[in-house]
Design an enzyme around this catalytic site. Structure first.
Site, PDB file in Angstrom:
ATOM      1  N   GLU A 124     -34.251   3.002 -84.866  1.00  0.00           N
ATOM      2  CA  GLU A 124     -34.514   1.626 -85.313  1.00  0.00           C
ATOM      3  C   GLU A 124     -35.541   0.919 -84.418  1.00  0.00           C
ATOM      4  O   GLU A 124     -36.388   0.154 -84.898  1.00  0.00           O
ATOM      5  CB  GLU A 124     -33.198   0.836 -85.325  1.00  0.00           C
ATOM      6  CG  GLU A 124     -33.297  -0.594 -85.796  1.00  0.00           C
ATOM      7  CD  GLU A 124     -33.761  -0.701 -87.237  1.00  0.00           C
ATOM      8  OE1 GLU A 124     -33.029  -0.268 -88.123  1.00  0.00           O
ATOM      9  OE2 GLU A 124     -34.864  -1.246 -87.464  1.00  0.00           O
ATOM     10  N   VAL A 127     -39.969   0.940 -84.535  1.00  0.00           N
ATOM     11  CA  VAL A 127     -40.880   0.065 -85.305  1.00  0.00           C
ATOM     12  C   VAL A 127     -40.346  -1.366 -85.225  1.00  0.00           C
ATOM     13  O   VAL A 127     -39.171  -1.615 -85.490  1.00  0.00           O
ATOM     14  CB  VAL A 127     -40.951   0.476 -86.795  1.00  0.00           C
ATOM     15  CG1 VAL A 127     -41.917  -0.424 -87.553  1.00  0.00           C
ATOM     16  CG2 VAL A 127     -41.343   1.934 -86.947  1.00  0.00           C
ATOM     17  N   GLY A 129     -39.688  -3.283 -82.729  1.00  0.00           N
ATOM     18  CA  GLY A 129     -38.817  -3.660 -81.602  1.00  0.00           C
ATOM     19  C   GLY A 129     -37.441  -4.086 -82.088  1.00  0.00           C
ATOM     20  O   GLY A 129     -36.689  -3.289 -82.636  1.00  0.00           O
ATOM     21  N   GLU A 185     -51.100  -2.911 -71.873  1.00  0.00           N
ATOM     22  CA  GLU A 185     -51.140  -1.967 -70.749  1.00  0.00           C
ATOM     23  C   GLU A 185     -52.476  -2.111 -70.016  1.00  0.00           C
ATOM     24  O   GLU A 185     -53.430  -2.668 -70.559  1.00  0.00           O
ATOM     25  CB  GLU A 185     -51.057  -0.532 -71.285  1.00  0.00           C
ATOM     26  CG  GLU A 185     -49.886  -0.255 -72.183  1.00  0.00           C
ATOM     27  CD  GLU A 185     -48.572  -0.219 -71.429  1.00  0.00           C
ATOM     28  OE1 GLU A 185     -48.586   0.151 -70.249  1.00  0.00           O
ATOM     29  OE2 GLU A 185     -47.548  -0.586 -72.014  1.00  0.00           O
ATOM     30  N   ASP A 196     -51.113   2.485 -81.833  1.00  0.00           N
ATOM     31  CA  ASP A 196     -49.693   2.103 -81.814  1.00  0.00           C
ATOM     32  C   ASP A 196     -49.259   1.651 -83.220  1.00  0.00           C
ATOM     33  O   ASP A 196     -48.228   2.104 -83.737  1.00  0.00           O
ATOM     34  CB  ASP A 196     -49.507   0.972 -80.791  1.00  0.00           C
ATOM     35  CG  ASP A 196     -48.088   0.440 -80.765  1.00  0.00           C
ATOM     36  OD1 ASP A 196     -47.225   1.112 -80.191  1.00  0.00           O
ATOM     37  OD2 ASP A 196     -47.847  -0.637 -81.342  1.00  0.00           O
ATOM     38  N   LYS A 200     -46.529   3.400 -86.109  1.00  0.00           N
ATOM     39  CA  LYS A 200     -45.451   2.639 -86.756  1.00  0.00           C
ATOM     40  C   LYS A 200     -45.576   2.670 -88.275  1.00  0.00           C
ATOM     41  O   LYS A 200     -44.574   2.828 -88.974  1.00  0.00           O
ATOM     42  CB  LYS A 200     -45.459   1.198 -86.219  1.00  0.00           C
ATOM     43  CG  LYS A 200     -45.056   1.139 -84.739  1.00  0.00           C
ATOM     44  CD  LYS A 200     -45.364  -0.215 -84.119  1.00  0.00           C
ATOM     45  CE  LYS A 200     -44.918  -0.289 -82.671  1.00  0.00           C
ATOM     46  NZ  LYS A 200     -45.464  -1.459 -81.967  1.00  0.00           N
TER      47      LYS A 200
HETATM   48  N1  HSE Z   1     -47.532  -2.232 -77.162  1.00  0.00           N
HETATM   49  C1  HSE Z   1     -46.643  -2.530 -78.235  1.00  0.00           C
HETATM   50  C2  HSE Z   1     -47.039  -3.874 -78.844  1.00  0.00           C
HETATM   51  C3  HSE Z   1     -45.228  -2.530 -77.754  1.00  0.00           C
HETATM   52  O1  HSE Z   1     -47.859  -4.575 -78.253  1.00  0.00           O
HETATM   53  O2  HSE Z   1     -46.560  -4.223 -79.915  1.00  0.00           O
HETATM   54  C4  HSE Z   1     -44.204  -2.307 -78.801  1.00  0.00           C
HETATM   55  O3  HSE Z   1     -44.333  -1.100 -79.476  1.00  0.00           O
END
Ligand code: HSE
Length: 410
Positions: A124, A127, A129, A185, A196, A200
């Site tokens: 869960e 995707v 959070g 990051e 990213d 998802k």
């Molecule tokens: N780096 C991701 C974001 C973190 O900024 O949404 C959560 O997957």
């Protein structure tokens, strides 16, 4: 019920702390099974942590301990997470992960092992959070044929675009601010270049359409090239620029899937999703549109989703939750350049081509205006057409734009 946590970073420590903090209610909701953290696997020592006595460094301790029924994987990355999770599932343990890279790349393989071993592999948190999305799609919306999913799936890029839209901040300054606030990051590639969000949307597409969609089959574009002038022209079009992950069933039953910055009309529910928030619009044949909104990252929201999965595993020991998809189907991914969209086109006009002639050439419905635009620049909103047709018209007119973005319809 004994559990282990692999990876004691931001999310892993959040999982441990949340289980302790809400222990009484979590026990009640796990059908009176008390969740006990037996091991925490990490390369590091945590001498100041209240969980320091549980820290171990040898994965085999978890693998070979029959009293551990559920393992949480919050290490991130593909290796050794994949090898560890495969071995745990093979050994008959259920696994919960927040690792989208793992699920997007290896979901089919891991779900297959879980099915064969009659254990659960739940994700869960991978995707959105803390936003409930995997379970709602697989359970609450199970009666629907889902035709389309469109999501703001990356908080970092949404924060950067929000700063550009609302504060006229340049991309580089907004990225720096996102890094200072701990959202992005040090190497922001996975976020700003769309990888990213790609992972998802692959997970969501696999879940909705029933076949694994791999990230390398998805056209992916990030936000690095978006300028403040694009943001201003979008405003004249009554829209905002958002990085979307989109997956839709086409009329020929293929999957149209992409990640890219798009013009989203201000009236859309997605347009007002700002800062680090995420939102996912799901379009089903019975439900219509439903939008899930909330915090897509961070220690507590992500731990919230992980612990809920652990509770679900506890409630389904020896039983399978139906959460599955199949191998990819050859040719199922549609050629994105053959799917019609309306487009936003911006660039410097070549000598001898007027804005009106460029607009006519590409079937533009509107010439966009902003104050202080460069003298030879034009920005257009086109009628719906394929990208192939648009590029052919542009080539014929001798107009090579700097920016071409899709315009969404929700
Ligand atoms: N780096 C991701 C974001 C973190 O900024 O949404 C959560 O997957």
């Amino acid at each position: 019920m004994n559990i282990a946590i692999m990876g004691f970073g931001v999310v892993g420590s959040g999982v441990a702390e949340l289980i302790e903090k809400n222990h009484a209610n979590i026990t009640k909701r796990s059908m009176q099974q008390s969740l006990e953290i037996k091991y925490i696997l990490d390369l590091r020592e945590f001498p100041d942590s209240p969980f320091r006595d549980k820290i171990i460094h040898d994965f085999n301790q978890i693998l070979n301990d029959d009293s551990v029924a559920v393992v949480v994987e919050t290490m991130g990355g593909l290796h050794p997470a994949f090898e560890f999770v495969s071995a745990l599932l093979q050994a008959g343990k259920s696994v919960v992960t927040s690792n989208k890279e793992l699920v997007a790349a290896k979901g089919y393989e891991l779900l297959t092992i879980a099915r064969e071993k009659n254990v659960n592999f739940l994700f869960e948190a991978s995707v959105g959070g803390g936003i409930p999305i995997i379970r709602p799609i697989s359970q609450c919306l199970a009666a629907n044929e889902i035709n389309e999913i469109a999501g703001i799936l990356n908080g970092t890029t949404n924060f950067i675009l929000t700063k550009m839209i609302t504060e006229n901040m340049e991309f580089d300054a907004a990225l720096k601010m996102a890094q200072e606030l701990g959202y992005a990051e040090k190497d922001p590639t996975a976020d700003v270049d769309g990888f990213d969000a790609c992972r998802k949307i692959c997970i969501l597409a696999s879940l909705c359409f029933g076949h694994h969609v791999y990230p390398d089959s998805v056209p992916t574009e990030g936000i690095r090239k978006i300028s403040l002038r694009d943001v201003a022209y979008a405003a004249d079009a009554g829209a905002v620029i958002k990085l979307l992950g989109v997956a839709r069933k086409t009329e020929s039953d293929k999957i149209c899937i992409f990640v890219s910055p798009c013009l989203v009309q201000k009236s859309s529910q997605l347009a007002s999703v700002d800062d680090v928030f995420n939102a996912i619009l799901v379009r089903g044949d019975a439900i219509g549109d439903v939008v899930f909104y909330g915090r897509g990252a961070g220690k507590w929201p992500t731990a919230s989703a992980v612990v809920a999965d652990v509770i679900d595993c506890a409630k389904h020991l020896g039983k399978r939750k139906v959460l599955d998809w199949d191998v990819p189907v050859e040719g199922e991914i549609a050629d994105i350049s053959e799917i019609p969209f309306a487009f936003y086109v911006r660039g410097a006009l070549p000598a001898g081509l007027s804005a009106e002639a460029a607009a006519n050439a590409v079937g533009a419905e509107k010439i966009l205006q902003i104050p202080n635009a460069p003298a030879n620049e034009v920005a257009l909103l086109t009628k719906k057409q394929t990208e192939t047709a648009l590029r052919a018209s542009l080539a014929q007119a001798g107009f090579a734009p700097d920016s071409i973005l899709r315009v969404t319809e929700y």
